[in-house]
Every structure is written in C-alpha cells, then in structure tokens.
Scaffold this motif. Structure first.
Motif, PDB file in Angstrom:
ATOM      1  N   ASP A  12      -2.506  -4.444  -4.424  1.00 26.24           N
ATOM      2  CA  ASP A  12      -2.867  -3.067  -4.734  1.00 26.24           C
ATOM      3  C   ASP A  12      -2.007  -2.109  -3.917  1.00 26.24           C
ATOM      4  OD1 ASP A  12      -4.843  -1.926  -2.326  1.00 26.24           O
ATOM      5  OD2 ASP A  12      -4.783  -4.112  -2.522  1.00 26.24           O
ATOM      6  N   SER A  13      -1.667  -1.008  -4.539  1.00 25.89           N
ATOM      7  CA  SER A  13      -0.728  -0.065  -3.932  1.00 25.89           C
ATOM      8  C   SER A  13      -1.265   0.536  -2.634  1.00 25.89           C
ATOM      9  CB  SER A  13      -0.391   1.058  -4.917  1.00 25.89           C
ATOM     10  OG  SER A  13      -1.560   1.754  -5.328  1.00 25.89           O
ATOM     11  N   GLN A  14      -2.587   0.685  -2.524  1.00 22.34           N
ATOM     12  CA  GLN A  14      -3.164   1.269  -1.316  1.00 22.34           C
ATOM     13  C   GLN A  14      -2.918   0.368  -0.105  1.00 22.34           C
ATOM     14  OE1 GLN A  14      -7.335   2.137  -1.563  1.00 22.34           O
ATOM     15  NE2 GLN A  14      -7.395   3.219   0.387  1.00 22.34           N
ATOM     16  N   SER A  15      -3.113  -0.946  -0.287  1.00 26.65           N
ATOM     17  CA  SER A  15      -2.869  -1.881   0.821  1.00 26.65           C
ATOM     18  C   SER A  15      -1.401  -1.882   1.214  1.00 26.65           C
ATOM     19  CB  SER A  15      -3.300  -3.298   0.418  1.00 26.65           C
ATOM     20  OG  SER A  15      -4.702  -3.369   0.240  1.00 26.65           O
ATOM     21  N   ILE A  16      -0.525  -1.888   0.216  1.00 23.06           N
ATOM     22  CA  ILE A  16       0.912  -1.893   0.498  1.00 23.06           C
ATOM     23  C   ILE A  16       1.316  -0.601   1.213  1.00 23.06           C
ATOM     24  CG2 ILE A  16       3.207  -1.923  -0.556  1.00 23.06           C
ATOM     25  CD1 ILE A  16       1.969  -3.683  -2.790  1.00 23.06           C
ATOM     26  N   ARG A  17       0.782   0.524   0.747  1.00 26.63           N
ATOM     27  CA  ARG A  17       1.090   1.810   1.387  1.00 26.63           C
ATOM     28  C   ARG A  17       0.641   1.806   2.859  1.00 26.63           C
ATOM     29  NH1 ARG A  17       1.905   6.975  -0.538  1.00 26.63           N
ATOM     30  NH2 ARG A  17       1.362   6.317  -2.660  1.00 26.63           N
ATOM     31  N   LYS A  18      -0.582   1.312   3.104  1.00 28.63           N
ATOM     32  CA  LYS A  18      -1.080   1.275   4.474  1.00 28.63           C
ATOM     33  C   LYS A  18      -0.228   0.369   5.353  1.00 28.63           C
ATOM     34  CE  LYS A  18      -5.976   2.466   4.109  1.00 28.63           C
ATOM     35  NZ  LYS A  18      -7.368   1.995   4.349  1.00 28.63           N
ATOM     36  N   ALA A  19       0.157  -0.781   4.813  1.00 28.14           N
ATOM     37  CA  ALA A  19       0.989  -1.713   5.575  1.00 28.14           C
ATOM     38  C   ALA A  19       2.292  -1.054   5.996  1.00 28.14           C
ATOM     39  CB  ALA A  19       1.269  -2.965   4.739  1.00 28.14           C
ATOM     40  N   LEU A  20       2.898  -0.315   5.080  1.00 26.35           N
ATOM     41  CA  LEU A  20       4.153   0.373   5.392  1.00 26.35           C
ATOM     42  C   LEU A  20       3.917   1.509   6.391  1.00 26.35           C
ATOM     43  CD1 LEU A  20       5.741   0.489   1.825  1.00 26.35           C
ATOM     44  CD2 LEU A  20       6.287  -1.081   3.678  1.00 26.35           C
ATOM     45  N   GLN A  21       2.813   2.235   6.215  1.00 25.85           N
ATOM     46  CA  GLN A  21       2.499   3.327   7.146  1.00 25.85           C
ATOM     47  C   GLN A  21       2.269   2.810   8.560  1.00 25.85           C
ATOM     48  OE1 GLN A  21      -0.854   5.093   5.155  1.00 25.85           O
ATOM     49  NE2 GLN A  21       0.391   6.601   4.051  1.00 25.85           N
ATOM     50  N   TYR A  22       1.712   1.601   8.667  1.00 28.07           N
ATOM     51  CA  TYR A  22       1.454   1.013   9.981  1.00 28.07           C
ATOM     52  C   TYR A  22       2.683   0.299  10.543  1.00 28.07           C
ATOM     53  CZ  TYR A  22      -3.533   1.826   9.100  1.00 28.07           C
ATOM     54  OH  TYR A  22      -4.758   2.405   8.847  1.00 28.07           O
ATOM     55  N   GLY A  23       3.786   0.339   9.800  1.00 27.91           N
ATOM     56  CA  GLY A  23       5.045  -0.159  10.351  1.00 27.91           C
ATOM     57  C   GLY A  23       5.468  -1.552   9.941  1.00 27.91           C
ATOM     58  N   ALA A  24       4.865  -2.141   8.892  1.00 27.00           N
ATOM     59  CA  ALA A  24       5.327  -3.450   8.420  1.00 27.00           C
ATOM     60  C   ALA A  24       6.779  -3.343   7.956  1.00 27.00           C
ATOM     61  CB  ALA A  24       4.450  -3.944   7.267  1.00 27.00           C
ATOM     62  N   VAL A  25       7.613  -4.301   8.348  1.00 21.27           N
ATOM     63  CA  VAL A  25       9.038  -4.237   8.011  1.00 21.27           C
ATOM     64  C   VAL A  25       9.330  -4.900   6.669  1.00 21.27           C
ATOM     65  CG1 VAL A  25       9.724  -4.111  10.423  1.00 21.27           C
ATOM     66  CG2 VAL A  25       9.571  -6.349   9.314  1.00 21.27           C
ATOM     67  N   ASP A  26       8.369  -5.680   6.151  1.00 18.20           N
ATOM     68  CA  ASP A  26       8.550  -6.289   4.827  1.00 18.20           C
ATOM     69  C   ASP A  26       7.177  -6.713   4.320  1.00 18.20           C
ATOM     70  OD1 ASP A  26       9.710  -7.338   2.508  1.00 18.20           O
ATOM     71  OD2 ASP A  26      11.367  -8.256   3.615  1.00 18.20           O
ATOM     72  N   TYR A  27       7.112  -7.013   3.018  1.00 19.73           N
ATOM     73  CA  TYR A  27       5.831  -7.350   2.397  1.00 19.73           C
ATOM     74  C   TYR A  27       6.089  -8.460   1.379  1.00 19.73           C
ATOM     75  CZ  TYR A  27       1.060  -6.311   0.718  1.00 19.73           C
ATOM     76  OH  TYR A  27      -0.282  -6.368   0.402  1.00 19.73           O
ATOM     77  N   LEU A  28       5.564  -9.653   1.651  1.00 21.46           N
ATOM     78  CA  LEU A  28       5.722 -10.793   0.748  1.00 21.46           C
ATOM     79  C   LEU A  28       4.409 -11.035   0.010  1.00 21.46           C
ATOM     80  CD1 LEU A  28       7.666 -13.361   2.975  1.00 21.46           C
ATOM     81  CD2 LEU A  28       8.557 -11.546   1.525  1.00 21.46           C
TER      82      LEU A  28
END
Length: 242
Positions: free
Chosen positions: A86-102
């Motif tokens: 879901d886009s909300q989880s991905i957005r939060k992960a990026l906002q919290y500084g995740a460098v990549d998302y698999l």
C-alpha cells in the motif's frame, strides 16, 4: 565489510535473506532478530550499518520500529523487505529514511541490485568529503542512467524488451548457424511461442536471421531460421548501443 542485521519474524524468510546476503560480496551478517524488541537489544550491543527490515511483525511493526530508530538517532540505514504494497506504508518508509523497498516475493537479482546500489553509495560517501551534482545524479539518484535506458528503449519497437532481446540473441548465437524453429527457440529461452515470434520477426527485419521453409515427410511446412553470419557483427554493435 558492511555489517547487516536482518529483522524478520519468519525464520524461513530470514534464512533465505541470509543466504542471498552471502552471495553478494562486501556484506557480513551480524545477527538476525524476530521482533523489534530483539533488534533494539542487538543494536545496543553491536554496530550495524544496514538493516533489512520487515514491516509485519509481532508487537511493534517495522514502520513503528523505523520511527523509533530515528528518534533514538540510530544511524543504521534501512532497506524494507515486506509484502506490504500500500502506498501509505511505502510513503512512510521513505519519509523515515528507508534507502530501498523490496516487495515480497522478490528475485535474487532485485535483492542483489539493492545491496550493490547501497554499497556504491557508501563507497562514494566514504571516499569523497564533498560531492558535486554529477556525483549525486549518477551515483545516488541515477538520473543519467534512467535517461540512457529511456533513450535505448526508444530504439526498439513496441513489445520488444531490451533484456529479453539480449537473452534471445545469446541463445541464437549458441546455435552456431544451425537452423531452428520458433517453438524450439521459445523452449530454449523459456518464453512463450507467441512472444518468441515477435523477437524472431524483429531479428528477421534486421536481416540478422534468414528464414527458410522446411518440408517434412509428414505435416505442414515449417519455417526454420538460422543466423545470417554476414550481419552478426553489425547486430552485435547494435546491441552494444542498446
């Protein structure tokens, strides 16, 4: 060596991620944790450069854990490894500084690319005190690379994938000039006959394949293809341009 912590509550997935990690040079697994609480304890005791973090875990989920890391000013980088799309989880992960998302399930190649990209960034940061815009665009944000790929894609007709074309070409080279049918090549490469027909047509249009009709003793005539050796060199150059 880049020190890695895997946070994953599924032991089989953790083991798979650990196995994949071993295949990529320059990384060392420090520990694995099945929960955020276990992970925080490990981080108090050991230095960790990179965390492979699942989102769905018992107790504190991965995003809450990532938020806690930032509040505690723990500087370990994080790559999310999760089935959450879901886009909300991905957005939060990026906002919290995740460098990549698999996104699970992922291929080894995507996992390897994520780690290699991270390793390149780390080497760049360690070897240069100051970065210019070119360094950032090429090594961090990959803008130039994306532009090159887009331009390469424009050279190919619709329905022809650059990577699949190279795979088909490699298999055709292995025939060493012997004839083959579309079905035979589709089975060899591992794609459908319909898809292979598009690539065969494209290669025939480039005159790198010669098509001949084979009349068997039984059944309908079959189109057979073979390399046009006179065009091989020029087509290799074309593939390099791609």
């Amino acid at each position: 060596m880049i020190k890695v912590l895997i946070i994953e509550d599924d032991p089989m997935v953790a083991q798979l991620n650990s196995y994949y990690l071993d295949q990529v040079g320059g990384f060392r697994l420090v520990d694995t944790a099945g929960s955020a609480a276990d992970a925080l304890q490990i981080l108090r005791e050991k230095k960790v450069d990179l965390i492979l973090l699942d989102i769905f875990m018992p107790g504190i989920n991965g995003l809450e854990f990532l938020s806690q890391l930032r509040k505690k000013e723990i500087e370990s980088d994080v790559i999310i490894v999760s089935a959450s799309t879901d886009s909300q989880s991905i957005r939060k992960a990026l906002q919290y500084g995740a460098v990549d998302y698999l996104i699970k399930p992922f291929t080894y190649e995507r996992f390897r690319d994520a780690l290699n990209d991270y390793k390149k960034r780390e080497l760049l940061m360690q070897n240069k005190e100051k970065l210019n815009q070119k360094d950032l665009d090429k090594q961090i944000f990959y803008k130039e690379e994306e532009e090159v790929i887009d331009k390469k894609a424009e050279l190919l007709p619709k329905g022809i994938n650059r990577d699949t074309l190279k795979l088909v070409w490699d298999h055709i080279l292995k025939t060493k000039g012997e004839s083959f049918t579309t079905e035979e090549m589709a089975q060899s490469v591992g794609i459908s006959r319909v898809s292979m027909r598009k690539y065969i047509t494209f290669l025939c249009d480039q005159e790198v394949l010669i098509t001949e009709i084979s009349y068997g003793a039984v059944g309908r005539p079959v189109n057979c293809h073979r390399l046009n050796q006179l065009k091989v060199k020029s087509f290799k150059t074309y593939l390099k341009d791609l």
